[in-house]
Design an enzyme around this catalytic site. Sequence first.
Site, PDB file in Angstrom:
ATOM      1  N   LYS A   1       3.849   9.209   8.941  1.00 30.21           N
ATOM      2  CA  LYS A   1       3.367   8.657  10.154  1.00 30.21           C
ATOM      3  C   LYS A   1       4.670   9.118  11.219  1.00 30.21           C
ATOM      4  O   LYS A   1       4.279  10.220  11.646  1.00 30.21           O
ATOM      5  CB  LYS A   1       3.520   6.999  10.291  1.00 30.21           C
TER       6      LYS A   1
ATOM      7  N   ASP B   1       9.385   2.728  -0.006  1.00 31.43           N
ATOM      8  CA  ASP B   1       7.878   3.642   0.769  1.00 31.43           C
ATOM      9  C   ASP B   1       8.344   2.924   2.191  1.00 31.43           C
ATOM     10  O   ASP B   1       7.909   2.378   2.751  1.00 31.43           O
ATOM     11  CB  ASP B   1       6.649   3.117   0.109  1.00 31.43           C
TER      12      ASP B   1
ATOM     13  N   TYR C   1       0.649  -1.152  -0.266  1.00 35.01           N
ATOM     14  CA  TYR C   1       0.114  -0.049   0.104  1.00 35.01           C
ATOM     15  C   TYR C   1       0.810   1.176   0.102  1.00 35.01           C
ATOM     16  O   TYR C   1       1.820   1.334   0.696  1.00 35.01           O
ATOM     17  CB  TYR C   1      -0.912   0.130   1.094  1.00 35.01           C
TER      18      TYR C   1
HETATM   19  C1  PLP Z   1       0.368   4.945   5.813  1.00 36.45           C
HETATM   20  C2  PLP Z   1       0.779   4.658   4.696  1.00 36.45           C
HETATM   21  C3  PLP Z   1       0.775   5.246   3.363  1.00 36.45           C
HETATM   22  C4  PLP Z   1      -0.020   6.680   3.200  1.00 36.45           C
HETATM   23  O1  PLP Z   1       0.077   7.486   4.197  1.00 36.45           O
HETATM   24  P1  PLP Z   1      -1.072   8.563   4.570  1.00 36.45           P
HETATM   25  O2  PLP Z   1      -0.406   9.590   5.560  1.00 36.45           O
HETATM   26  O3  PLP Z   1      -2.081   7.668   5.199  1.00 36.45           O
HETATM   27  O4  PLP Z   1      -1.473   9.132   3.174  1.00 36.45           O
HETATM   28  C5  PLP Z   1       1.709   5.184   2.157  1.00 36.45           C
HETATM   29  N1  PLP Z   1       2.729   4.089   2.294  1.00 36.45           N
HETATM   30  C6  PLP Z   1       2.589   3.208   3.631  1.00 36.45           C
HETATM   31  C7  PLP Z   1       3.613   2.246   3.271  1.00 36.45           C
HETATM   32  C8  PLP Z   1       1.818   3.566   4.590  1.00 36.45           C
HETATM   33  O5  PLP Z   1       1.891   2.608   5.580  1.00 36.45           O
END
Ligand code: PLP
Length: 425
Positions: free
Chosen positions: A264, A236, A141
């Site tokens: 985060k 990511d 994701y």
């Molecule tokens: C949470 C998350 C996102 C998205 O971040 P948001 O602040 O919710 O837009 C993207 N990549 C990873 C791996 C994530 O865990």
Amino acid sequence: MNSQTLFERSKQVVPGGVHSPVRSFSSVGGTPVFFKEANGAFLTSVEGNEYIDYCLSFGPLLFGHRHPEIQEVVEDTVRKAWSFGACEPYSLELAEFITSRIPWVEKIRFVNSGTEAVMSALRVARAATGRNKILKFDGCYHGHLDQLLVKSGSGLAGLSSSDSKGIGPEIIQNTLVLPLDDEEKLEELFTREGSNIACLAIEPLPANYGLLPQRIEFLKKCRELTTKYGVILLFDEVISGFRVSFQGMAGVTGITPDLVCYGKIIGGGFPVGAYAGRRDLMDLVSPSGPVYQAGTLSANPIGMRAGLKTLTKAWEENPYQTLETSTKQLTDGILKLLKEHGDPNWEAVTFGSLFWLKGKTEKPIRTIDEIPSTHKTNFATLFHKLLNRGVYLAPSGYEVGFLSTAHTSEIISLTLEKTKEALKD
Ligand SMILES: *Cc1c(COP(=O)(O)O)cnc(C)c1O
């Protein structure tokens, strides 16, 4: 006030009653708990019930809710300003703090979410390579940007169709998807398409469709092929960054990405994301280069200073070993209790302070296809038992759990006592 009434009211004015899908309990059933306060490892519901929190806002709160030192910085900032829309020293301090401690982060741009970070990084990758195709992996994701909302995880995990409506085929025609854990397929695809691919995007620790730690050989193959074909390797690290180690998974594996995305933890619980990496790539970004990207509230001083305080603590206190030990104490304890109560078919996947409870499988699983089909319902049962006794897990069997430094040994013991009661219910 009670959660049931608030949820009914909320559904009248908000889609599904929530502002982010997983919060609705759609994956576990029942009515979501509405919370009014949080402190350390604890949440307080609007009814006044206390819960030990292992969701932790889905990851940002490395030091728990409202750590006093972070709260102090936040309050101090609020007294000074809460948005400038102009230059200020706070984002500079955070940028320097990170770039001086993570060698492959030569330059960084702050945005307001992980989604925005990934979206912008892809733009840079396309501009740098003059290519259009993006490669992602099944179950990873990367936020809700159109181009990567294909075979995705998080709130889409476990649904029969992993794709969102409203994304036309022309938008995702340049998105290539491969399964994780398969060097052969990777090699095959690069032989065929390598010179058309702008970017390989991966969660180096996939943690949005369960927790699926990859073999180092697979991650190394990603680096090897992207280098060979001139493809940008994007890690990511929105979840794993500052969580599995200060330098994230890139630090743990020794594999250096070209671009990296954070979110985060980087904002200490405030809405901050960042994309970062090689100087030559980041210098393509406006106003120094031709890749446009902007943000009215970007580098908001409250997020910048909460982030800097959080990262400073992480750097100086190096809580990672302790967090890992606490996580093991928790999962070992839960598994032991489950076994004692005649439910020996659970196991835990852990990585640092991340954990995922799942049904036993013969060997460690690394792709989403290997997740037992009974997982969703089994998790929902366990989730509600624990919830009733005041233990709050992320409300989906496909989301991982998090620990913070506020989860002391005593709080973990308390969690296990509650778990014991829950399993008797
Ligand atoms: C949470 C998350 C996102 C998205 O971040 P948001 O602040 O919710 O837009 C993207 N990549 C990873 C791996 C994530 O865990």
